[in-house]
Design an enzyme around this catalytic site. Structure first.
Site, mmCIF file in Angstrom:
data_model
loop_
_atom_site.group_PDB
_atom_site.id
_atom_site.type_symbol
_atom_site.label_atom_id
_atom_site.label_comp_id
_atom_site.label_asym_id
_atom_site.label_seq_id
_atom_site.Cartn_x
_atom_site.Cartn_y
_atom_site.Cartn_z
ATOM 1 N N ARG A 26 25.065 -28.346 20.846
ATOM 2 C CA ARG A 26 24.893 -29.721 21.327
ATOM 3 C C ARG A 26 25.610 -30.752 20.460
ATOM 4 N NH1 ARG A 26 19.030 -31.847 21.982
ATOM 5 N NH2 ARG A 26 19.959 -33.905 21.990
ATOM 6 N N LYS A 27 26.530 -30.292 19.639
ATOM 7 C CA LYS A 27 27.154 -31.225 18.708
ATOM 8 C C LYS A 27 28.536 -31.672 19.217
ATOM 9 C CE LYS A 27 23.678 -31.361 15.899
ATOM 10 N NZ LYS A 27 22.665 -30.636 16.689
#
Ligand SMILES: Cc1ncc(COP(=O)(O)O)c(C=O)c1O
Length: 370
Positions: free
Chosen positions: A179-180
């Site tokens: 999710r980065k």
């Protein structure tokens, strides 16, 4: 269903990973060295050391900063649990201070009051894409001879007065989880200008072996390594790093698109009294790993999240670490801004590849649910 995130990996990443699989060398090696060089150059740091995650990077960065059993490390509670867990791995104690309610990041003015004779480091978190005020935190830390180890897990590419995170704190840790800003599946990077700290992290990530596996393999003679201290296995693989190298080639495009989507959410929600949109201080840039809104309605956070899901939109929230059972043994603290943010903010879908149409649907759903 509009997810909270969707991976933006393509054929180039798949080919890079496959080429490592075919190369005969999977552990950290040439691709990792290349990934480290690209990240160091990008953030403007002398050194970058790749690790298995941001969590393991924080652990090693704190050790390199001299944090040990019984020490105190000042950090925010409005973060992911790993921030405080890394302090605990060192045998140290997290001392939570409140956030600035506008930025959701640690309030530098509260840091000084929390310093005691046992304080060893300050660990600000640049949360969800917006830098903490690292220059202000560093100024306080410098007055007390303390190191600043930054958790910039979600904030690769964000800047303070034109300088990228990774070049501001003594040590900065980034995450490459799914999710980065960039992803390698799992992965992390520690950046620093301190050659000794970088070398120590390189040793600690690979069992503190006096000679690396790669160097022993390359040697044309028998090399017997030693282990001067207890190290860890916090290494990344070359498969992950090869994906990271491809992702680094797209970092400007990814950051620019996230900034555009963030501004677009701001515009779409400008007339909506039910939510407060993110605040970006003058001279700071936000890379919108997440888009956080503060609720200004009667609805609770959970009610809103459930209602959004029923309309096909995923949301998330950030919690307060000091309220988690794992931290119940610490003395109770009063963190009113943290408690309010944890109870009243919601993260909307935000990722490279989110279409304008999907974003419109998120906003329509949010307006219905408010
Ligand atoms: C603020 C913060 N710190 C640390 C981490 C941990 O990163 P990793 O999953 O790479 O260990 C995360 C990941 O969600 C995070 O958001």
């Amino acid at each position: 269903m509009i997810p909270i995130t969707r991976l933006a990996l393509g054929e180039a990443e798949a080919a890079a990973a496959a080429s490592v699989v075919h190369s005969g060398w999977l552990m950290n090696g040439p691709r990792t060295a290349e990934f480290e060089r690209l990240v160091a150059e990008y953030v403007g740091a002398e050194h970058a050391v790749a690790v298995s995650s941001c969590t393991t990077g924080l652990h090693l960065a704190l050790l390199a900063a001299g944090v040990g059993p019984g020490d105190e490390v000042i950090c925010p509670s409005f973060s992911f649990i790993a921030t405080a867990n890394a302090i605990r791995y060192c045998g140290a104690v997290p001392v939570f201070v409140d956030i600035d309610p506008r930025t959701y990041n640690i309030d530098p003015e509260l840091v000084e009051a929390a310093i005691t004779a046992r304080t060893r480091a300050v660990l600000p978190v640049s949360q969800i894409g917006l830098p903490a005020d690292i220059p202000a935190v560093k100024a306080v830390a410098a007055r007390h001879g303390l190191q600043v180890v930054e958790d910039a897990a979600p904030s690769l590419g964000a800047t303070v007065h034109g300088r990228r995170l990774g070049s501001l704190a003594d040590l900065t840790c980034f995450s490459f989880d799914a999710r980065k800003i960039l992803t390698t599946g799992e992965g992390g990077m520690v950046t620093t200008d301190d050659a000794r700290a970088a070398e120590r992290i390189r040793l600690l990530r690979a069992h503190s072996a006096s000679v690396s596996t790669a160097d022993r393999d390359r040697a044309q003679r028998v090399v017997l390594e030693t282990y001067p201290e207890v190290g860890f296995n916090h290494k990344i693989t070359d498969i992950q790093s090869a994906i990271g190298v491809v992702q680094m080639g797209r970092v400007d495009e990814i950051v620019a698109e996230r900034e555009r989507l963030g501004r677009r959410y701001d515009e779409l929600l400008a007339g909506q009294d039910g939510v407060e949109t993110p605040y970006v201080p003058e001279g700071f840039t936000h890379v919108y790993q997440s888009y956080n809104v503060r609720l200004r309605t009667e609805r609770t956070q959970e009610e809103l999240m459930v209602a959004m899901l029923e309309l096909g939109v995923a949301t998330r929230r950030i919690f307060a670490i000091h309220t988690q059972p794992a931290y119940a043994d610490l003395p109770s603290v009063r963190l009113p801004h943290t408690d309010e943010a944890a109870a009243r903010t919601v993260l909307l879908p935000m990722f490279f590849g989110l279409t304008d149409d999907e974003q419109d649907q998120v906003v329509t759903a949010l307006e219905k649910c408010l």
